[in-house]
Design an enzyme around this catalytic site. Structure first.
Site, PDB file in Angstrom:
ATOM      1  N   THR A  48     -23.307   8.225  -4.075  1.00 37.92           N
ATOM      2  CA  THR A  48     -24.182   9.564  -3.925  1.00 37.92           C
ATOM      3  C   THR A  48     -25.580   8.975  -3.137  1.00 37.92           C
ATOM      4  OG1 THR A  48     -23.449  10.276  -6.052  1.00 37.92           O
ATOM      5  CG2 THR A  48     -25.635  11.192  -5.373  1.00 37.92           C
ATOM      6  N   CYS A  49     -26.329   7.878  -3.493  1.00 39.11           N
ATOM      7  CA  CYS A  49     -27.324   7.509  -2.918  1.00 39.11           C
ATOM      8  C   CYS A  49     -27.059   7.454  -1.479  1.00 39.11           C
ATOM      9  CB  CYS A  49     -27.968   6.118  -3.477  1.00 39.11           C
ATOM     10  SG  CYS A  49     -28.064   6.150  -5.178  1.00 39.11           S
ATOM     11  N   SER A  50     -26.058   6.996  -0.908  1.00 39.30           N
ATOM     12  CA  SER A  50     -25.838   6.470   0.575  1.00 39.30           C
ATOM     13  C   SER A  50     -25.303   7.849   1.232  1.00 39.30           C
ATOM     14  CB  SER A  50     -25.005   5.596   0.833  1.00 39.30           C
ATOM     15  OG  SER A  50     -25.508   4.200   0.405  1.00 39.30           O
TER      16      SER A  50
END
Length: 160
Positions: A48-50
């Site tokens: 999700t972060c990337s």
């Protein structure tokens, strides 16, 4: 008890990679005299972060700055070299400052740590975003576990 709107950012130290190598940056110095949009992710290169969190802030950096934000920054409980590599592959240059917090001192000082041990990640920071004005938290948006809504660049931008 976690920090709240109106609280001062606690004194901690980040590390960022510069042309001279890794350099320590105190939170007091980093937030002093300016308005910073800061977001925290559980880890660099995580799904999700990337795919969403960092790219959203890269895409909206200019719009945030047009609304009075002096700097956009990302922090995670990763070392400076990992944060620098993640920033390079994500195209953050000139848009988002990558602040490493390898020991997770910042989210712990905020009361916003999470235990990712079940996933082999150890202690990390929760997913959140905040607007900090001269060291004081003006806005704070903390995600519920497993969610990605209120910490996004779009959510913060809509509240400026």
């Amino acid at each position: 008890m976690p920090v709240q709107t109106g609280d001062r950012i606690p004194a901690t130290t980040f590390v960022k990679v510069t042309e001279n190598g890794p350099e320590q940056v105190s939170s007091d110095d980093f937030f002093a005299g300016r308005r910073v949009a800061l977001f925290s992710v559980p880890g660099a290169f995580t799904p999700t972060c990337s795919a969403h969190h960092l790219p959203g802030f890269v895409d909206k950096a200019d719009a945030l700055k047009a609304k009075g934000v002096d700097e956009v920054a990302c922090t995670a409980a990763n070392d400076a070299f990992v944060m620098d590599a993640w920033g390079k592959v994500s195209g953050v240059e000139g848009k988002v400052t990558m602040l490493a917090d390898g020991n997770g001192a910042f989210p712990k000082a905020l009361g916003l740590e999470m235990d990712g041990s079940a996933y082999g990640m150890g202690m990390r920071g929760q997913r959140f975003s905040m607007l900090v004005d001269d060291g004081v938290i003006e806005q704070l948006h903390v995600e519920a576990p497993g969610q990605f809504e209120v910490s996004s660049a779009d959510y913060l931008l809509a509240r400026l």
